[in-house]
Write a protein that holds these residues in place. Sequence first.
Motif: not given
Length: 368
Positions: A299-303, A307-309, A326-327
């Motif tokens: 989950m932190p990886t996805v967060l 966010n970077e994108v 939102e993304i």
Amino acid sequence: MIAQHPDEFQVVALAAGSNVEEMIRQVKQFKPKLVSMATQEAAEAVQREAGTNVKVLWGEEGLLEVATHPEGTFVMSALVGSRGLPPTLAAIRAGKKIGLANKETLVTAGHIVTQAAQEANVPVIPVDSEHSAIFQCLNGERRQDVRRIILTASGGAFRDWSRDQLREATVEKALQHPNWSMGAKVTIDSATLMNKGLEVIEAHWLFQLPYEQIDVIIHPQSIIHSMVEFVDGAVMAQLGTPDMKVPIQYSLTFPKRLPLRTPALDLIALSRLDFRAPDLQRFPCLKMAYEAGRSGGTMPTVLNAANEVAVECFLKGKLSFLSIEEIVERALSTHNPVQNPTLEEIEEADQWARKFAQDCAESMASMT
């Protein structure tokens, strides 16, 4: 800092992005043996000016060679984003002392990085001003005596803006940080409070504390860089002007301190210090970071990846400011997390989140 103390340090390798002019200047001043640039074009430009006395590489291969240079004993990891993970991990496994200014390394793979550091008996010294402050406050203290750590946040460019105002936030306004001079991505993260959320996850791994013992407060002056509260009620804080030179140099010199030409803190001129609780309704990215950290796994990886994108799309003018949160929220709610992931599973989650976020961004852009 190295220029101020040439008898204490020798630069053996440098890595950068595409700023050829600045790299050439540093090559001439510090005379490293190895340099890496982000692109082949930039590397060739540096090589033409640097001559044959320095080896110039580029891309991921170059980063790994810089991180593991046999003559280096200390590696300052300051890449932006999750691309800092592979070279930092390689440096740890090569037995290098780490100065960590790349929080995403621990956000995306904290369990792997901390285990690797323990196995290699390699110190990981925090360079972010908040984590350096905690590190300094904990010197000589027993970890079991810590009640909580308190990370301070400036609140970013929009700390006093309403949600209605945030809907109209521009890139130009978001980049106007009130206290710190930072790169564009970190400055936007500061404006959303995502930067503080990432720092909470980083603190969890650095200091091996549960999220219930990590708090955040808004401190607009950025003079107290962070605090530690102990079980007896004592609170220790590290103070200083908003200047990254101190934590950078301390990571290089720990456990000793060297003189540093930097403005002294004038508390009389400052006269006051203000604090307030973060508003998680106006700035939900901090709340999402806590939730992702507690969920753990990928989950932190996805967060971080989403966010970077989203931040990159905002900086390019493709998204509104509030579309960032939102993304990230959509990615977190859609992702099926993997607990105790391998590096390969972390990479898969990272790539999934980036594609998901990019698809969301394109869909949003097409509707405007």
